[in-house]
Write an enzyme that holds these catalytic residues in place. Structure first.
Site, short mmCIF file in Angstrom:
data_model
loop_
_atom_site.label_atom_id
_atom_site.label_comp_id
_atom_site.label_asym_id
_atom_site.label_seq_id
_atom_site.Cartn_x
_atom_site.Cartn_y
_atom_site.Cartn_z
N ASP A 85 2.65 -6.66 1.21
CA ASP A 85 1.26 -6.03 1.50
C ASP A 85 1.24 -6.34 3.33
OD1 ASP A 85 0.38 -8.82 -0.71
OD2 ASP A 85 0.41 -7.01 -1.08
N ASP A 100 4.31 -0.16 2.94
CA ASP A 100 5.47 0.04 3.49
C ASP A 100 6.40 -1.17 2.87
OD1 ASP A 100 4.76 -2.50 6.70
OD2 ASP A 100 5.19 -3.03 4.49
N ALA A 101 7.66 -1.42 3.25
CA ALA A 101 8.97 -2.44 3.23
C ALA A 101 8.55 -3.67 2.51
CB ALA A 101 9.97 -1.97 3.95
N ARG A 152 18.03 -4.38 -10.97
CA ARG A 152 16.42 -3.77 -9.87
C ARG A 152 16.46 -3.22 -9.14
NH1 ARG A 152 12.26 -7.35 -8.93
NH2 ARG A 152 10.56 -6.47 -7.90
N ASN A 163 -1.73 0.42 -1.88
CA ASN A 163 -2.00 -0.05 -2.97
C ASN A 163 -3.25 -0.57 -2.54
OD1 ASN A 163 -1.17 -2.83 -4.88
ND2 ASN A 163 -1.10 -4.26 -2.60
N THR A 164 -3.92 -1.73 -3.30
CA THR A 164 -5.37 -2.29 -2.96
C THR A 164 -4.70 -4.51 -3.38
OG1 THR A 164 -7.42 -3.04 -3.67
CG2 THR A 164 -6.35 -2.57 -5.26
N HIS A 165 -5.11 -4.64 -2.32
CA HIS A 165 -5.08 -5.82 -2.03
C HIS A 165 -6.65 -7.43 -1.64
CE1 HIS A 165 -2.63 -9.96 -1.84
NE2 HIS A 165 -3.15 -10.23 -0.78
N ILE A 220 7.64 -6.26 -6.42
CA ILE A 220 7.69 -4.64 -4.83
C ILE A 220 8.48 -3.46 -5.57
CG2 ILE A 220 8.96 -6.22 -2.87
CD1 ILE A 220 6.81 -7.33 -3.73
N LEU A 221 8.21 -3.10 -4.48
CA LEU A 221 9.05 -1.26 -4.58
C LEU A 221 10.16 -1.73 -4.15
CD1 LEU A 221 5.69 0.52 -5.23
CD2 LEU A 221 7.45 0.34 -7.29
C1 GRF Z 1 -6.49 -6.39 -8.13
O1 GRF Z 1 -7.52 -7.48 -8.21
C2 GRF Z 1 -5.89 -5.83 -7.01
O2 GRF Z 1 -6.25 -6.28 -5.79
C3 GRF Z 1 -4.37 -7.21 -7.78
O3 GRF Z 1 -4.76 -6.82 -9.12
C4 GRF Z 1 -6.02 -6.75 -9.40
C5 GRF Z 1 -5.63 -5.98 -10.57
O4 GRF Z 1 -7.05 -6.34 -11.28
N1 GRF Z 1 -3.39 -6.46 -6.71
P1 GRF Z 1 -6.59 -5.55 -12.64
O5 GRF Z 1 -5.15 -5.83 -13.62
O6 GRF Z 1 -6.72 -3.59 -12.41
O7 GRF Z 1 -8.29 -5.91 -13.73
#
Ligand code: GRF
Length: 203
Positions: A143, A139-140, A63, A105-107, A90-91
């Site tokens: 999420d 961060d480390a 990894r 990142n978006t969650h 995970i980075l």
């Molecule tokens: C998004 O909902 C993001 O929040 C999550 O993975 C999804 C990515 O969707 N981590 P896509 O692959 O861009 O359709």
């Protein structure tokens, strides 16, 4: 600002960012797309004429070697920002060392609720009436980084994971593009736990 986007999935978020970046005056340019596996995201990059690269975990002995290779592949593009748009790995420390502080990142949940790879499923299973999405600095942890933006999304009767996920993604596609534009023009002020995008003086 220049941006490298990392993806692993259908790439619908990436596609939305590519479209936003084509708008006249959008303050960020996506200079490359990185993936960790074969996925539709690279087709979106090709359609937009954006170069892409793949750094697959199974092509490396461990990894750490994978993480170093990914760090170098991103670094070649010298991005101002790195955006994770559905990147499902995970980075590690090498990547955080190089891009920490400018890694977003978006969650698909309202962190700190429902972190991890199944935020939509977990929120639905819990029975919440409102969930949403969170754009945050990485961060480390998983999420756990400072929150930059959030938006609520109602859970509708009869929702299943797919319908709820899609309703959240509609919001994410807009919110992520907005946050990237704001960060590109006004930067981020972060004290480690909290992060703010300064409000522009000519608001
Ligand atoms: C998004 O909902 C993001 O929040 C999550 O993975 C999804 C990515 O969707 N981590 P896509 O692959 O861009 O359709």
């Amino acid at each position: 600002a220049t941006v490298v986007v990392l993806a692993s999935g259908t790439g619908s978020l990436l596609n939305a960012l590519l479209a936003a970046a084509r708008e006249p005056g959008y303050p960020a340019r996506i200079v490359a797309v990185g993936v960790d596996r074969d996925c539709p995201a690279t087709a979106h990059a090709d359609a937009a004429g954006v170069p892409h690269f793949k750094v697959g975990l199974k092509d490396f002995s461990d990894r750490e070697a994978w993480n170093v290779a990914l760090t170098e592949a991103v670094d070649e593009h010298e991005p101002d920002l790195v955006v994770l748009a559905g990147f499902m790995k995970i980075l590690g420390p090498a990547f955080m060392e190089r891009f920490g502080g400018r890694l977003i990142n978006t969650h698909p949940a309202l962190l700190p609720s429902f972190p991890g790879a199944h935020g939509v499923r977990d929120a639905l299973a819990y029975g919440v009436k409102v969930t949403g999405c969170t754009v945050h600095l990485v961060d480390a942890g998983v999420d756990t980084g400072p929150v930059l933006a959030q938006e609520a999304v109602a859970v509708m009767p009869g929702d299943d994971e797919d319908t709820l996920q899609e309703r959240i993604k509609v919001v994410e596609r807009r919110l992520l593009a907005e946050v990237i534009a704001a960060v590109a023009t006004r930067g981020i002020v972060s004290d480690g736990r909290k992060a703010e995008i300064p409000v522009s003086e000519h608001a």
